[in-house]
Design a protein around this motif. Structure first.
Motif, mmCIF file in Angstrom:
data_model
loop_
_atom_site.group_PDB
_atom_site.id
_atom_site.type_symbol
_atom_site.label_atom_id
_atom_site.label_comp_id
_atom_site.label_asym_id
_atom_site.label_seq_id
_atom_site.Cartn_x
_atom_site.Cartn_y
_atom_site.Cartn_z
ATOM 1 N N MET A 1 0.854 -1.193 0.000
ATOM 2 C CA MET A 1 0.000 0.000 0.000
ATOM 3 C C MET A 1 0.892 1.246 0.000
ATOM 4 N N ASP A 2 0.803 2.039 -1.050
ATOM 5 C CA ASP A 2 1.726 3.151 -1.222
ATOM 6 C C ASP A 2 1.181 4.422 -0.572
ATOM 7 N N THR A 3 1.091 4.429 0.759
ATOM 8 C CA THR A 3 0.578 5.600 1.464
ATOM 9 C C THR A 3 1.536 6.780 1.379
ATOM 10 N N VAL A 4 2.822 6.504 1.284
ATOM 11 C CA VAL A 4 3.801 7.590 1.174
ATOM 12 C C VAL A 4 3.561 8.387 -0.104
ATOM 13 N N ARG A 5 3.384 7.693 -1.215
ATOM 14 C CA ARG A 5 3.140 8.374 -2.488
ATOM 15 C C ARG A 5 1.822 9.134 -2.470
ATOM 16 N N PHE A 6 0.805 8.546 -1.820
ATOM 17 C CA PHE A 6 -0.493 9.228 -1.701
ATOM 18 C C PHE A 6 -0.351 10.535 -0.916
ATOM 19 N N LEU A 7 0.281 10.489 0.238
ATOM 20 C CA LEU A 7 0.426 11.688 1.059
ATOM 21 C C LEU A 7 1.279 12.740 0.361
ATOM 22 N N LYS A 8 2.307 12.299 -0.356
ATOM 23 C CA LYS A 8 3.131 13.256 -1.098
ATOM 24 C C LYS A 8 2.314 13.915 -2.195
ATOM 25 N N ARG A 9 1.498 13.129 -2.917
ATOM 26 C CA ARG A 9 0.631 13.692 -3.956
ATOM 27 C C ARG A 9 -0.344 14.707 -3.357
ATOM 28 N N LEU A 10 -0.949 14.354 -2.236
ATOM 29 C CA LEU A 10 -1.883 15.261 -1.580
ATOM 30 C C LEU A 10 -1.171 16.536 -1.153
ATOM 31 N N ASN A 11 0.005 16.408 -0.578
ATOM 32 C CA ASN A 11 0.796 17.562 -0.156
ATOM 33 C C ASN A 11 1.132 18.459 -1.360
ATOM 34 N N ASP A 12 1.511 17.853 -2.477
ATOM 35 C CA ASP A 12 1.865 18.613 -3.677
ATOM 36 C C ASP A 12 0.648 19.320 -4.268
ATOM 37 N N GLU A 13 -0.503 18.634 -4.272
ATOM 38 C CA GLU A 13 -1.723 19.237 -4.811
ATOM 39 C C GLU A 13 -2.119 20.483 -4.016
ATOM 40 N N ILE A 14 -2.006 20.400 -2.697
ATOM 41 C CA ILE A 14 -2.351 21.546 -1.854
ATOM 42 C C ILE A 14 -1.345 22.669 -2.065
ATOM 43 N N GLY A 15 -0.074 22.302 -2.138
ATOM 44 C CA GLY A 15 0.964 23.309 -2.286
ATOM 45 C C GLY A 15 0.945 24.028 -3.616
ATOM 46 N N SER A 16 0.405 23.390 -4.643
ATOM 47 C CA SER A 16 0.426 23.987 -5.983
ATOM 48 C C SER A 16 -0.806 24.817 -6.297
ATOM 49 N N SER A 17 -1.781 24.828 -5.417
ATOM 50 C CA SER A 17 -3.013 25.587 -5.663
ATOM 51 C C SER A 17 -3.136 26.743 -4.683
ATOM 52 N N ALA A 18 -3.936 27.711 -5.052
ATOM 53 C CA ALA A 18 -4.143 28.873 -4.188
ATOM 54 C C ALA A 18 -4.899 28.457 -2.937
ATOM 55 N N PRO A 19 -4.674 29.143 -1.809
ATOM 56 C CA PRO A 19 -5.414 28.824 -0.585
ATOM 57 C C PRO A 19 -6.915 28.886 -0.831
ATOM 58 N N SER A 20 -7.625 27.922 -0.263
ATOM 59 C CA SER A 20 -9.057 27.809 -0.538
ATOM 60 C C SER A 20 -9.814 27.476 0.734
ATOM 61 N N SER A 21 -11.063 27.975 0.798
ATOM 62 C CA SER A 21 -11.929 27.617 1.920
ATOM 63 C C SER A 21 -12.599 26.269 1.676
ATOM 64 N N ARG A 22 -12.393 25.721 0.470
ATOM 65 C CA ARG A 22 -12.969 24.412 0.158
ATOM 66 C C ARG A 22 -12.181 23.310 0.840
ATOM 67 N N ARG A 23 -12.897 22.287 1.226
ATOM 68 C CA ARG A 23 -12.254 21.131 1.807
ATOM 69 C C ARG A 23 -12.745 19.879 1.091
ATOM 70 N N LEU A 24 -11.966 18.842 1.221
ATOM 71 C CA LEU A 24 -12.350 17.539 0.689
ATOM 72 C C LEU A 24 -12.478 16.545 1.832
ATOM 73 N N ILE A 25 -13.448 15.632 1.707
ATOM 74 C CA ILE A 25 -13.530 14.469 2.580
ATOM 75 C C ILE A 25 -13.024 13.290 1.759
ATOM 76 N N ILE A 26 -11.952 12.665 2.228
ATOM 77 C CA ILE A 26 -11.329 11.545 1.530
ATOM 78 C C ILE A 26 -11.538 10.289 2.355
ATOM 79 N N ARG A 27 -12.226 9.304 1.764
ATOM 80 C CA ARG A 27 -12.503 8.064 2.489
ATOM 81 C C ARG A 27 -11.650 6.925 1.949
#
Length: 393
Positions: A1-27
């Protein structure tokens, strides 16, 4: 299970976009995947600086985090991710509107009898107090917080949580949550005070709504989770939303499976074929509102999905800074029902939602004009319900 790659992708997605009041629920697909991700995050969160805002939601094996919706496709590419939903902050219907006879109560508008509001009298709660008072029953109120300094609430407030700002206590900065708590378990300790339906129940403030009555769905889910983790008996949800949310449904389902009784308001749109979420979920006791005249309130949603009706017109209860207020809505009706459920659980701990629903329906008072009003449920009757339970019903 590649949780490291998932968290890095999530971190990169947040870092590359403008600050937002939107949130995601990830299940996540299961509890194992969720646990693995949380363990990895705790180990490396000092490296992934954009992930500091993760809110774990164990009850749904999920997380919530501020992130643009455009990231959904990338995140769903990971096989251990079950779903990604938008978690925008929006105004939820807290159960009253200005045109619903909502106005400050004063000494010129006292309760019907000293300390006992008309609704508490109407459902015959005082006639049940010799046998049941809600003692040892714990009620979570997911709302705007509660004013713990109110004279009628000081003795009934237990530990709570502030999901809007976790660094401070769950203090009410709106008034709605305090009003709900007063109807459930007010103690009537001052001249114009109020006695609630279950005056010896313990109320736990779960602040998910801000001062404007707005909330993230994820904070509501976190509130349900907190109630389950702290083994509360009843979860009062005096609010409604029009749109379906899968994560909220899962949280309700898992709370139901753990034995928690959830009571929620049907909504104030006067509709005959639709009720709000979460009251619409079958695992919830859904509540409609009545008037002082024992009629179906014109503003209440109704129909076959309503389990029980309770007083919801001009309900007098506690307010901020030791004051009192009259509000109308299915929110107020819901707090009456949570109080009756607390009475029942003080007689027989361990009752489950289907048993409580059946008992409330069986002991309710039917409306004379049920067909014309478009309802199939009756009005709640506390004395009958307690008496029936004591007889072994």
């Amino acid at each position: 299970m590649d949780t490291v790659r998932f968290l890095k992708r999530l971190n990169d997605e947040i870092g590359s976009s403008a600050p937002s009041s939107r949130r995601l629920i990830i299940r996540f697909e299961n509890s194992q995947a969720f646990a693995a991700c949380m363990n990895e995050w705790n180990r490396r969160k000092h490296v992934w600086t954009h992930l500091t805002g993760i809110q774990p939601l164990p009850i749904i094996n999920g997380i919530s985090i501020s992130c643009a919706m455009e990231a959904k496709r990338q995140l769903l590419a990971f096989p251990f991710i079950a779903d990604v939903e938008t978690d925008t902050k929006k105004r939820l219907q807290l159960g009253y509107q200005p045109n619903m006879s909502s106005h400050p109560a004063s000494s010129r508008r006292p309760p019907v009898s000293p300390h006992i509001p008309w609704g508490v009298n109407q459902i015959r709660a005082p006639q049940a107090w010799r046998r049941a008072t809600g003692h040892n029953v714990r009620v979570g109120v997911i709302d705007t917080g509660i004013d713990p300094s109110h004279p009628d609430l000081r003795r009934c407030i237990g530990r709570g949580i502030n999901l809007v700002n976790r660094s401070i206590p769950p203090l009410d900065d709106n008034g709605h949550g305090t009003h709900i708590a007063g109807t459930i378990a007010g103690a009537g300790l001052q001249q114009n005070g109020v006695i609630g339906v279950a005056p010896r129940a313990t109320i736990h403030a779960v602040k998910a709504f801000d001062s404007n009555g707005s909330a993230y769905v994820s904070d509501i889910i976190a509130g349900i989770d907190w109630c389950v983790q702290n083994d509360l008996d009843i979860i009062n949800m005096s609010f409604g939303m029009k749109s379906y949310n899968k994560s909220l449904e899962l949280a309700v389902l898992n709370a139901f499976r753990s034995g928690k009784i959830i009571v929620a308001s049907s909504g104030n749109d006067g509709r005959r074929s639709f009720i709000d979420y979460p009251a619409r979920f079958p695992q919830v006791i859904s509540v409609g509102a009545t008037t002082r005249a024992n009629k179906v309130a014109p503003f209440t949603n109704r129909g076959r999905r309503i389990d029980i009706f309770a007083p919801g017109e001009n309900v007098y209860s506690a307010w901020l800074h030791g004051k009192y207020h009259e509000l109308s809505g299915t929110s107020m009706a819901t707090s009456h029902v949570s109080g009756v459920v607390a009475l029942l659980l003080s007689v027989r701990p361990g009752l489950r939602t289907p048993q409580v629903k059946e008992l409330l329906r069986r002991t309710s008072v039917m409306f004379e004009d049920s067909k014309k009003a478009g309802v199939t449920a009756g009005r709640i009757h506390a004395r009958r319900a307690v008496a029936e339970l004591l007889r072994g019903g």
